[in-house]
Design an enzyme around this catalytic site. Structure first.
Site, PDB file in Angstrom:
ATOM      1  N   ASP A  67       0.815  -0.866  -0.405  1.00 43.25           N
ATOM      2  CA  ASP A  67      -0.217   0.141  -0.079  1.00 43.25           C
ATOM      3  C   ASP A  67       0.803   1.238   0.594  1.00 43.25           C
ATOM      4  O   ASP A  67       1.666   1.123   0.312  1.00 43.25           O
ATOM      5  CB  ASP A  67      -0.677  -0.069   1.374  1.00 43.25           C
ATOM      6  CG  ASP A  67       0.278  -0.599   2.401  1.00 43.25           C
ATOM      7  OD1 ASP A  67       0.682  -0.563   2.696  1.00 43.25           O
ATOM      8  OD2 ASP A  67      -0.953  -1.261   3.379  1.00 43.25           O
ATOM      9  N   ASP A 136      -7.657  -2.402  14.002  1.00 38.85           N
ATOM     10  CA  ASP A 136      -9.152  -3.047  13.856  1.00 38.85           C
ATOM     11  C   ASP A 136      -8.834  -4.030  12.797  1.00 38.85           C
ATOM     12  O   ASP A 136     -10.243  -3.999  12.094  1.00 38.85           O
ATOM     13  CB  ASP A 136      -9.568  -1.789  13.309  1.00 38.85           C
ATOM     14  CG  ASP A 136      -8.562  -1.522  11.728  1.00 38.85           C
ATOM     15  OD1 ASP A 136      -8.206  -2.048  11.061  1.00 38.85           O
ATOM     16  OD2 ASP A 136      -9.450  -0.613  10.731  1.00 38.85           O
ATOM     17  N   HIS A 138      -7.413  -4.312   9.931  1.00 40.94           N
ATOM     18  CA  HIS A 138      -6.952  -4.031   8.696  1.00 40.94           C
ATOM     19  C   HIS A 138      -5.927  -4.754   8.168  1.00 40.94           C
ATOM     20  O   HIS A 138      -4.377  -5.437   8.686  1.00 40.94           O
ATOM     21  CB  HIS A 138      -6.782  -3.133   7.864  1.00 40.94           C
ATOM     22  CG  HIS A 138      -5.683  -2.037   9.124  1.00 40.94           C
ATOM     23  ND1 HIS A 138      -5.868  -0.845   9.895  1.00 40.94           N
ATOM     24  CD2 HIS A 138      -4.689  -2.440   9.210  1.00 40.94           C
ATOM     25  CE1 HIS A 138      -4.786  -0.858   9.869  1.00 40.94           C
ATOM     26  NE2 HIS A 138      -3.533  -1.193   9.459  1.00 40.94           N
ATOM     27  N   GLU A 143      -9.392  -1.552   5.321  1.00 37.61           N
ATOM     28  CA  GLU A 143     -10.062  -1.450   6.367  1.00 37.61           C
ATOM     29  C   GLU A 143     -11.429  -2.275   6.437  1.00 37.61           C
ATOM     30  O   GLU A 143     -12.289  -2.486   5.989  1.00 37.61           O
ATOM     31  CB  GLU A 143     -10.785   0.055   6.519  1.00 37.61           C
ATOM     32  CG  GLU A 143      -9.602   0.578   6.287  1.00 37.61           C
ATOM     33  CD  GLU A 143      -8.744   0.724   7.708  1.00 37.61           C
ATOM     34  OE1 GLU A 143      -8.979   0.382   8.946  1.00 37.61           O
ATOM     35  OE2 GLU A 143      -7.707   2.093   7.626  1.00 37.61           O
TER      36      GLU A 143
HETATM   37  C1  F6R Z   1       1.388  -1.507   5.884  1.00 36.41           C
HETATM   38  C2  F6R Z   1       0.232  -2.223   6.426  1.00 36.41           C
HETATM   39  C3  F6R Z   1      -0.338  -2.019   7.768  1.00 36.41           C
HETATM   40  C4  F6R Z   1       0.197  -2.476   8.980  1.00 36.41           C
HETATM   41  C5  F6R Z   1      -0.417  -2.286  10.279  1.00 36.41           C
HETATM   42  C6  F6R Z   1      -0.208  -2.428  11.166  1.00 36.41           C
HETATM   43  O1  F6R Z   1       1.945  -1.814   4.744  1.00 36.41           O
HETATM   44  O2  F6R Z   1      -0.241  -2.616   5.447  1.00 36.41           O
HETATM   45  O3  F6R Z   1      -1.672  -3.234   7.352  1.00 36.41           O
HETATM   46  O4  F6R Z   1       0.707  -3.648   8.858  1.00 36.41           O
HETATM   47  O5  F6R Z   1      -1.146  -1.191  10.561  1.00 36.41           O
HETATM   48  O6  F6R Z   1       1.011  -1.318  11.773  1.00 36.41           O
HETATM   49  P1  F6R Z   1       2.428  -1.610  13.115  1.00 36.41           P
HETATM   50  O7  F6R Z   1       2.953  -3.224  12.526  1.00 36.41           O
HETATM   51  O8  F6R Z   1       2.178  -0.460  12.377  1.00 36.41           O
HETATM   52  O9  F6R Z   1       1.718  -1.862  14.431  1.00 36.41           O
END
Ligand code: F6R
Length: 236
Positions: A67, A136, A138, A143
């Site tokens: 992303d 959440d 994701h 989301e």
């Molecule tokens: C990042 C991504 C997100 C993160 C998620 C967890 O490329 O796709 O889904 O993996 O937000 O983020 P952290 O690792 O910072 O807790």
């Protein structure tokens, strides 16, 4: 599903890096699906170490990231392209021309999404997809919703995600509100999926995602249907 619980973030990072390293050794021109955020930083450090000591060679490896924030180009320090260059690509012998991150500045994000999915297909699909998980549920920026979205697409970030990601920006108001994310099709079609999560705060969502109902309200729960899923959790 293989669910591996370890004590420390250091152990988690080593295990995740070992799994990715094995993939690279097994298939020198493999396609890695990569993630940003805080979870994979230790994994990237370990992979860098393995590359420097000569255990793994990235020269033929290709990568596709999950992303990118809409509106940020790769020179912006908060962009995911910048993160990947800093935490992995600039530290190992990968050919940058073989590293792909969806463009957050494309004029037509819908079209960018279509092209990104075609690119993944033309590379032969993803051999191993590394994922983190949001509080959440994701994955990528898929989301919670009423339905799963298959293709790479434009999303509006959840207020809770904006809040969680504000730690990387000067203020919450600076966090982009939109992103482009790989959808569930490319993630589910990856030959292997490796999800990493650390810290007490992630315990509840892991429980829901991997031991609860499969529902788009908990996007990561779809991974229960993946034939080769490994989840690694560390307590800190
Ligand atoms: C990042 C991504 C997100 C993160 C998620 C967890 O490329 O796709 O889904 O993996 O937000 O983020 P952290 O690792 O910072 O807790």
């Amino acid at each position: 599903m293989k669910f591996i619980k370890v004590k420390t973030y250091e152990e988690l990072s080593k295990k995740a890096a070992d799994i990715i390293a094995a993939e690279i050794i097994h298939k020198e021109d493999c396609v890695l699906g990569l993630a940003t955020g805080s979870s994979p930083i230790g994994t990237y450090d370990k992979l860098t170490e393995y590359n420097k000591e000569g255990t793994i060679d990235f020269s033929k490896v290709k990568s596709v990231n999950l992303d990118e924030y809409v509106g940020l180009d790769g020179t912006n320090e908060q962009s995911y392209r910048y993160f990947m260059n800093k935490n992995l690509f600039d530290r190992v012998n990968i050919d940058k021309a073989n590293t792909f991150v969806p463009s957050g500045t494309a004029k037509d994000i819908e079209k960018e999404g279509e092209e990104y999915d075609n690119l993944i297909k033309s590379l032969g699909g993803i051999d191993i997809q590394l994922l983190g998980i949001g509080l959440d549920g994701h994955i990528g920026f898929n989301e919670p919703d009423e339905f799963f979205t298959a293709a790479t697409h434009l999303v509006s970030l959840d207020p809770s995600t904006i809040k969680a990601n504000a730690r990387f920006f000067e203020s919450e108001a600076d966090v982009p509100t939109k992103a482009i994310t790989m959808g569930m099709m490319s993630i589910m079609q990856a030959r292997k999926v490796l999800l990493i999560a650390n810290g007490e705060a992630k315990k509840e969502i892991l429980e829901k995602a991997f031991f609860g109902e499969i529902t788009p309200k908990v996007p990561a729960s779809i991974l229960q249907l993946h034939p080769d899923l490994t989840v690694i959790f560390s307590e800190n």
